[in-house]
Enzyme design. Structure first.
Site, PDB file in Angstrom:
ATOM      1  N   GLU A   1      -6.346 -10.616  -0.597  1.00 55.36           N
ATOM      2  CA  GLU A   1      -7.081 -10.335   0.655  1.00 55.36           C
ATOM      3  C   GLU A   1      -8.589 -10.280   0.418  1.00 55.36           C
ATOM      4  O   GLU A   1      -9.305  -9.474   1.036  1.00 55.36           O
ATOM      5  CB  GLU A   1      -6.579  -9.013   1.261  1.00 55.36           C
ATOM      6  CG  GLU A   1      -5.076  -8.989   1.485  1.00 55.36           C
ATOM      7  CD  GLU A   1      -4.571  -7.753   2.222  1.00 55.36           C
ATOM      8  OE1 GLU A   1      -5.396  -6.988   2.766  1.00 55.36           O
ATOM      9  OE2 GLU A   1      -3.341  -7.567   2.246  1.00 55.36           O
TER      10      GLU A   1
ATOM     11  N   ASN B   1       2.005  -5.370  -3.052  1.00 53.76           N
ATOM     12  CA  ASN B   1       0.610  -5.630  -2.672  1.00 53.76           C
ATOM     13  C   ASN B   1      -0.136  -4.305  -2.505  1.00 53.76           C
ATOM     14  O   ASN B   1       0.365  -3.396  -1.839  1.00 53.76           O
ATOM     15  CB  ASN B   1       0.616  -6.397  -1.334  1.00 53.76           C
ATOM     16  CG  ASN B   1      -0.723  -6.995  -0.979  1.00 53.76           C
ATOM     17  OD1 ASN B   1      -1.367  -7.638  -1.812  1.00 53.76           O
ATOM     18  ND2 ASN B   1      -1.159  -6.798   0.260  1.00 53.76           N
TER      19      ASN B   1
ATOM     20  N   HIS C   1     -10.660  -6.074  -0.956  1.00 52.31           N
ATOM     21  CA  HIS C   1     -11.639  -5.922   0.129  1.00 52.31           C
ATOM     22  C   HIS C   1     -12.848  -5.223  -0.487  1.00 52.31           C
ATOM     23  O   HIS C   1     -12.787  -4.040  -0.814  1.00 52.31           O
ATOM     24  CB  HIS C   1     -11.059  -5.076   1.269  1.00 52.31           C
ATOM     25  CG  HIS C   1      -9.913  -5.740   1.946  1.00 52.31           C
ATOM     26  ND1 HIS C   1     -10.084  -6.815   2.789  1.00 52.31           N
ATOM     27  CD2 HIS C   1      -8.588  -5.506   1.911  1.00 52.31           C
ATOM     28  CE1 HIS C   1      -8.910  -7.210   3.238  1.00 52.31           C
ATOM     29  NE2 HIS C   1      -7.977  -6.430   2.720  1.00 52.31           N
TER      30      HIS C   1
ATOM     31  N   GLU D   1       0.793  -1.237   0.000  1.00 52.82           N
ATOM     32  CA  GLU D   1       0.000   0.000   0.000  1.00 52.82           C
ATOM     33  C   GLU D   1       0.824   1.284   0.000  1.00 52.82           C
ATOM     34  O   GLU D   1       0.704   2.102   0.911  1.00 52.82           O
ATOM     35  CB  GLU D   1      -0.961  -0.011   1.194  1.00 52.82           C
ATOM     36  CG  GLU D   1      -1.956  -1.153   1.130  1.00 52.82           C
ATOM     37  CD  GLU D   1      -2.809  -1.291   2.393  1.00 52.82           C
ATOM     38  OE1 GLU D   1      -3.113  -0.279   3.027  1.00 52.82           O
ATOM     39  OE2 GLU D   1      -3.168  -2.443   2.724  1.00 52.82           O
TER      40      GLU D   1
ATOM     41  N   ASP E   1     -12.351 -10.313   0.520  1.00 47.41           N
ATOM     42  CA  ASP E   1     -13.524 -10.491   1.383  1.00 47.41           C
ATOM     43  C   ASP E   1     -14.617  -9.559   0.877  1.00 47.41           C
ATOM     44  O   ASP E   1     -14.341  -8.595   0.158  1.00 47.41           O
ATOM     45  CB  ASP E   1     -13.238 -10.314   2.886  1.00 47.41           C
ATOM     46  CG  ASP E   1     -12.595  -8.994   3.273  1.00 47.41           C
ATOM     47  OD1 ASP E   1     -12.639  -8.037   2.474  1.00 47.41           O
ATOM     48  OD2 ASP E   1     -12.055  -8.902   4.394  1.00 47.41           O
TER      49      ASP E   1
END
Ligand code: 9MR
Length: 357
Positions: A265, A200, A236, A152, A267
């Site tokens: 990641e 990432n 996300h 990030e 979700d």
């Protein structure tokens, strides 16, 4: 088919022959037949819970410590490293024949207090970061196959974020764009030349200014021979009108640069009413989103792994960070019962396996 997918498929031939043509019963079996890694983030304290560890070992062939390899866990003070939590995860992975992704070595977030409080000079921060990358990667060499080296680094408009590593005060490359990221990747490659090195990022999954900036950086790195092997797309998701087409486009342009893409990641958080209930309709829409993201990955041989950010709603980060307003984001409910999203993922993976990919 990429070489890594081909090797994975060859190693699984005996399993495929033994299971004949009956459809895979778990995500793990289905993913193996499709030549893909299916992973999840893991919290070491939950491994002692039988339902947690049984579900984890049965359904996934890859895992990643959710917090156990971050600076604030490993580096409680300047002078020592604590690898106990990460080691616990490695032992579990080894016992269950799972690959481990490492997360993460450079992030402006969740660093220990002492790091920011001491007003270190760029020279000292440079020394600390190189030492951190080298010590942690060497400790896990041969056990962690892929690392999120930098996490990030960009803000939403595609500019680099201000951070202790970049420019506040930075490690000596302030004002030089992505040079500090490049330096981290070079240190990482020296520390463990066999590990796959990933950048990432959050909210850079589709086509937008942030993903354009990530793409430009990777293109530049590949052009100049900076050691980088992949990009992690976090995913996300909180919008139920989610469109996966831009994700497929982004995966296509990234993999055309000769790198791998991992969904890292995933979700899909849902609104939770004051009684703690989630609407059945939302669970069905959630299932479609999981299926569509997986489909976008499976369409492209450069997308070699898909990972969810935890697997049971019991330990998801979402309720905690939304003060209970959202939740239900994962494939299993709080009692480890598979949700519609689980069935959708299994079905999508299985159909890919049946097509012989
Ligand atoms: O899920 C993680 C949560 O337990 C931690 O408190 C938080 C801060 O370290 O990080 C969460 O994971 C983040 C990941 O490391 C990077 N991408 C965003 C994830 C969700 O915030």
């Amino acid at each position: 088919m990429t070489r890594s997918r081909l090797l994975l498929l060859l190693s699984l031939l005996p399993l495929l022959l033994a299971t004949g043509s009956s459809p895979p019963a778990t995500l793990r079996q289905a993913a193996e037949a499709a030549g893909l890694r299916v992973g999840t983030a893991v919290r070491p304290y939950a491994l002692a819970e039988a339902a947690y560890s049984e579900t984890l070992g049965r359904e996934f062939n890859m895992l990643e410590p959710e917090d156990a390899m971050k600076w604030w866990t490993v580096r409680r003070n300047e002078g020592s490293f604590d690898f106990q939590q990460g080691d616990q995860i490695i032992r579990f992975a080894h016992a269950h024949d799972m690959k481990v992704r490492g997360h993460c070595l450079v992030w402006d977030h969740d660093n220990p207090k002492w790091l920011g409080a001491a007003n270190f000079t760029p020279q000292h921060l440079s020394h600390l970061l190189q030492q951190h990358i080298a010590t942690e990667m060497k400790h896990y060499a041969g056990q962690v196959f892929a690392w999120d080296v930098v996490n990030e680094a960009f803000e939403e408009h595609g500019k680099l974020k201000d951070s202790i590593w970049f420019n506040q005060p930075g490690i000596g490359f302030s004002g030089q764009g992505t040079a500090y990221i490049e330096q981290a990747f070079r240190w990482a490659h020296n520390a463990d030349p066999k590990a796959l090195l990933f950048y990432n990022e959050a909210e850079a999954e589709g086509m937008n200014p942030k993903s354009d900036a990530v793409y430009a950086m990777i293109k530049d790195f590949k052009h100049r021979g900076v050691p980088i092997d992949g990009v992690g797309l976090q995913l996300h998701i909180s919008k139920l009108d989610f469109d996966a087409d831009p994700i497929a486009k982004n995966i296509a342009r990234l993999s055309a640069l000769g790198i791998q893409v991992h969904v890292t990641e995933l979700d899909v958080s849902l609104p939770v009413d004051p009684t703690g209930a989630i609407r059945g309709d939302d669970l069905r829409r959630q299932a479609d989103i999981y299926r569509n993201v997986l489909h976008a990955c499976l369409q492209n041989p450069g997308c070699t792994a898909i990972q969810t950010w935890g697997f049971t709603d019991k330990y998801s980060w979402i309720p905690f960070h939304s003060h209970g307003a959202r939740g239900g984001a994962l494939l299993f409910d709080k009692s480890y019962r598979p949700k519609p999203a689980y069935a959708a993922v299994l079905e999508e993976l299985s159909s890919q396996a049946m097509r012989g990919h």
